[in-house]
Design a protein around this motif. Sequence first.
Motif, PDB file in Angstrom:
ATOM      1  N   TYR A   1     -15.984 -11.787   1.434  1.00  0.00           N
ATOM      2  CA  TYR A   1     -16.062 -10.327   1.384  1.00  0.00           C
ATOM      3  C   TYR A   1     -15.263  -9.792   0.198  1.00  0.00           C
ATOM      4  O   TYR A   1     -15.764  -8.981  -0.579  1.00  0.00           O
ATOM      5  CB  TYR A   1     -15.552  -9.705   2.686  1.00  0.00           C
ATOM      6  N   LEU A   2     -14.027 -10.233   0.078  1.00  0.00           N
ATOM      7  CA  LEU A   2     -13.192  -9.745  -1.022  1.00  0.00           C
ATOM      8  C   LEU A   2     -13.815 -10.082  -2.371  1.00  0.00           C
ATOM      9  O   LEU A   2     -13.858  -9.246  -3.266  1.00  0.00           O
ATOM     10  CB  LEU A   2     -11.783 -10.328  -0.919  1.00  0.00           C
ATOM     11  N   GLN A   3     -14.304 -11.300  -2.516  1.00  0.00           N
ATOM     12  CA  GLN A   3     -14.895 -11.706  -3.787  1.00  0.00           C
ATOM     13  C   GLN A   3     -16.169 -10.928  -4.091  1.00  0.00           C
ATOM     14  O   GLN A   3     -16.369 -10.468  -5.211  1.00  0.00           O
ATOM     15  CB  GLN A   3     -15.177 -13.205  -3.792  1.00  0.00           C
ATOM     16  N   ASN A   4     -17.030 -10.780  -3.094  1.00  0.00           N
ATOM     17  CA  ASN A   4     -18.328 -10.154  -3.328  1.00  0.00           C
ATOM     18  C   ASN A   4     -18.266  -8.636  -3.369  1.00  0.00           C
ATOM     19  O   ASN A   4     -18.816  -8.009  -4.272  1.00  0.00           O
ATOM     20  CB  ASN A   4     -19.339 -10.591  -2.259  1.00  0.00           C
ATOM     21  N   GLU A   5     -17.648  -8.036  -2.402  1.00  0.00           N
ATOM     22  CA  GLU A   5     -17.674  -6.580  -2.269  1.00  0.00           C
ATOM     23  C   GLU A   5     -16.665  -5.870  -3.157  1.00  0.00           C
ATOM     24  O   GLU A   5     -16.901  -4.749  -3.588  1.00  0.00           O
ATOM     25  CB  GLU A   5     -17.444  -6.180  -0.809  1.00  0.00           C
ATOM     26  N   ILE A   6     -15.556  -6.504  -3.415  1.00  0.00           N
ATOM     27  CA  ILE A   6     -14.520  -5.820  -4.187  1.00  0.00           C
ATOM     28  C   ILE A   6     -14.517  -6.293  -5.640  1.00  0.00           C
ATOM     29  O   ILE A   6     -14.634  -5.499  -6.561  1.00  0.00           O
ATOM     30  CB  ILE A   6     -13.147  -6.008  -3.541  1.00  0.00           C
ATOM     31  N   PHE A   7     -14.409  -7.591  -5.862  1.00  0.00           N
ATOM     32  CA  PHE A   7     -14.264  -8.091  -7.225  1.00  0.00           C
ATOM     33  C   PHE A   7     -15.590  -8.133  -7.981  1.00  0.00           C
ATOM     34  O   PHE A   7     -15.686  -7.660  -9.106  1.00  0.00           O
ATOM     35  CB  PHE A   7     -13.609  -9.475  -7.224  1.00  0.00           C
ATOM     36  N   ASN A   8     -16.623  -8.700  -7.382  1.00  0.00           N
ATOM     37  CA  ASN A   8     -17.898  -8.859  -8.087  1.00  0.00           C
ATOM     38  C   ASN A   8     -18.633  -7.545  -8.293  1.00  0.00           C
ATOM     39  O   ASN A   8     -19.418  -7.419  -9.219  1.00  0.00           O
ATOM     40  CB  ASN A   8     -18.795  -9.854  -7.359  1.00  0.00           C
ATOM     41  N   ASN A   9     -18.412  -6.579  -7.435  1.00  0.00           N
ATOM     42  CA  ASN A   9     -19.076  -5.284  -7.583  1.00  0.00           C
ATOM     43  C   ASN A   9     -18.239  -4.298  -8.404  1.00  0.00           C
ATOM     44  O   ASN A   9     -18.532  -3.111  -8.433  1.00  0.00           O
ATOM     45  CB  ASN A   9     -19.388  -4.688  -6.209  1.00  0.00           C
ATOM     46  N   ASN A  10     -17.216  -4.820  -9.035  1.00  0.00           N
ATOM     47  CA  ASN A  10     -16.350  -4.019  -9.916  1.00  0.00           C
ATOM     48  C   ASN A  10     -15.723  -2.826  -9.213  1.00  0.00           C
ATOM     49  O   ASN A  10     -15.444  -1.810  -9.833  1.00  0.00           O
ATOM     50  CB  ASN A  10     -17.111  -3.566 -11.166  1.00  0.00           C
ATOM     51  N   ASN A  11     -15.505  -2.949  -7.911  1.00  0.00           N
ATOM     52  CA  ASN A  11     -14.810  -1.885  -7.206  1.00  0.00           C
ATOM     53  C   ASN A  11     -13.307  -1.927  -7.476  1.00  0.00           C
ATOM     54  O   ASN A  11     -12.609  -0.959  -7.236  1.00  0.00           O
ATOM     55  CB  ASN A  11     -15.067  -1.995  -5.696  1.00  0.00           C
ATOM     56  N   LEU A  12     -12.848  -3.056  -7.978  1.00  0.00           N
ATOM     57  CA  LEU A  12     -11.429  -3.231  -8.254  1.00  0.00           C
ATOM     58  C   LEU A  12     -11.302  -4.217  -9.406  1.00  0.00           C
ATOM     59  O   LEU A  12     -11.855  -5.311  -9.350  1.00  0.00           O
ATOM     60  CB  LEU A  12     -10.731  -3.779  -7.001  1.00  0.00           C
ATOM     61  N   SER A  13     -10.585  -3.846 -10.428  1.00  0.00           N
ATOM     62  CA  SER A  13     -10.400  -4.765 -11.553  1.00  0.00           C
ATOM     63  C   SER A  13      -9.344  -5.807 -11.191  1.00  0.00           C
ATOM     64  O   SER A  13      -8.539  -5.606 -10.282  1.00  0.00           O
ATOM     65  CB  SER A  13      -9.954  -3.999 -12.804  1.00  0.00           C
ATOM     66  N   SER A  14      -9.353  -6.907 -11.925  1.00  0.00           N
ATOM     67  CA  SER A  14      -8.350  -7.941 -11.661  1.00  0.00           C
ATOM     68  C   SER A  14      -6.944  -7.424 -11.924  1.00  0.00           C
ATOM     69  O   SER A  14      -6.003  -7.788 -11.223  1.00  0.00           O
ATOM     70  CB  SER A  14      -8.633  -9.187 -12.485  1.00  0.00           C
ATOM     71  N   ASP A  15      -6.786  -6.538 -12.898  1.00  0.00           N
ATOM     72  CA  ASP A  15      -5.466  -5.950 -13.163  1.00  0.00           C
ATOM     73  C   ASP A  15      -5.005  -5.067 -12.011  1.00  0.00           C
ATOM     74  O   ASP A  15      -3.837  -5.098 -11.632  1.00  0.00           O
ATOM     75  CB  ASP A  15      -5.483  -5.147 -14.465  1.00  0.00           C
ATOM     76  N   GLU A  16      -5.941  -4.307 -11.443  1.00  0.00           N
ATOM     77  CA  GLU A  16      -5.597  -3.465 -10.289  1.00  0.00           C
ATOM     78  C   GLU A  16      -5.201  -4.339  -9.097  1.00  0.00           C
ATOM     79  O   GLU A  16      -4.256  -4.034  -8.378  1.00  0.00           O
ATOM     80  CB  GLU A  16      -6.771  -2.563  -9.906  1.00  0.00           C
ATOM     81  N   TRP A  17      -5.933  -5.437  -8.898  1.00  0.00           N
ATOM     82  CA  TRP A  17      -5.620  -6.341  -7.801  1.00  0.00           C
ATOM     83  C   TRP A  17      -4.240  -6.973  -7.989  1.00  0.00           C
ATOM     84  O   TRP A  17      -3.472  -7.086  -7.048  1.00  0.00           O
ATOM     85  CB  TRP A  17      -6.697  -7.408  -7.657  1.00  0.00           C
ATOM     86  N   LYS A  18      -3.935  -7.368  -9.212  1.00  0.00           N
ATOM     87  CA  LYS A  18      -2.619  -7.977  -9.502  1.00  0.00           C
ATOM     88  C   LYS A  18      -1.500  -6.997  -9.169  1.00  0.00           C
ATOM     89  O   LYS A  18      -0.458  -7.395  -8.635  1.00  0.00           O
ATOM     90  CB  LYS A  18      -2.521  -8.403 -10.965  1.00  0.00           C
TER      91      LYS A  18
END
Length: 86
Positions: A65-82
Amino acid sequence: KNSYISLTDEGMGIAKSVEGKHELLVEFLNGILLVPLEDAEEEACEIEHVISKETASKLKKMTNYLQNEIFNNNNLSSDEWKKIIT
């Protein structure tokens, strides 16, 4: 001296289950929690033997879910997640 062992079908099933849990845990620890890969590998080696099938299944669903819905759909950038996770 090298020697070989053979696993029963049941033993092979257990080995594959532990291997799958290991891969899932490394993916979660490193890919989601941003634990350094070497640490994620070591920690996964310990956790993989005690985590239940049910918990592993839920962790896999959450990871997907996290990979597909948040990261892959660009709902959250890797910098924002960090920023959130560290």
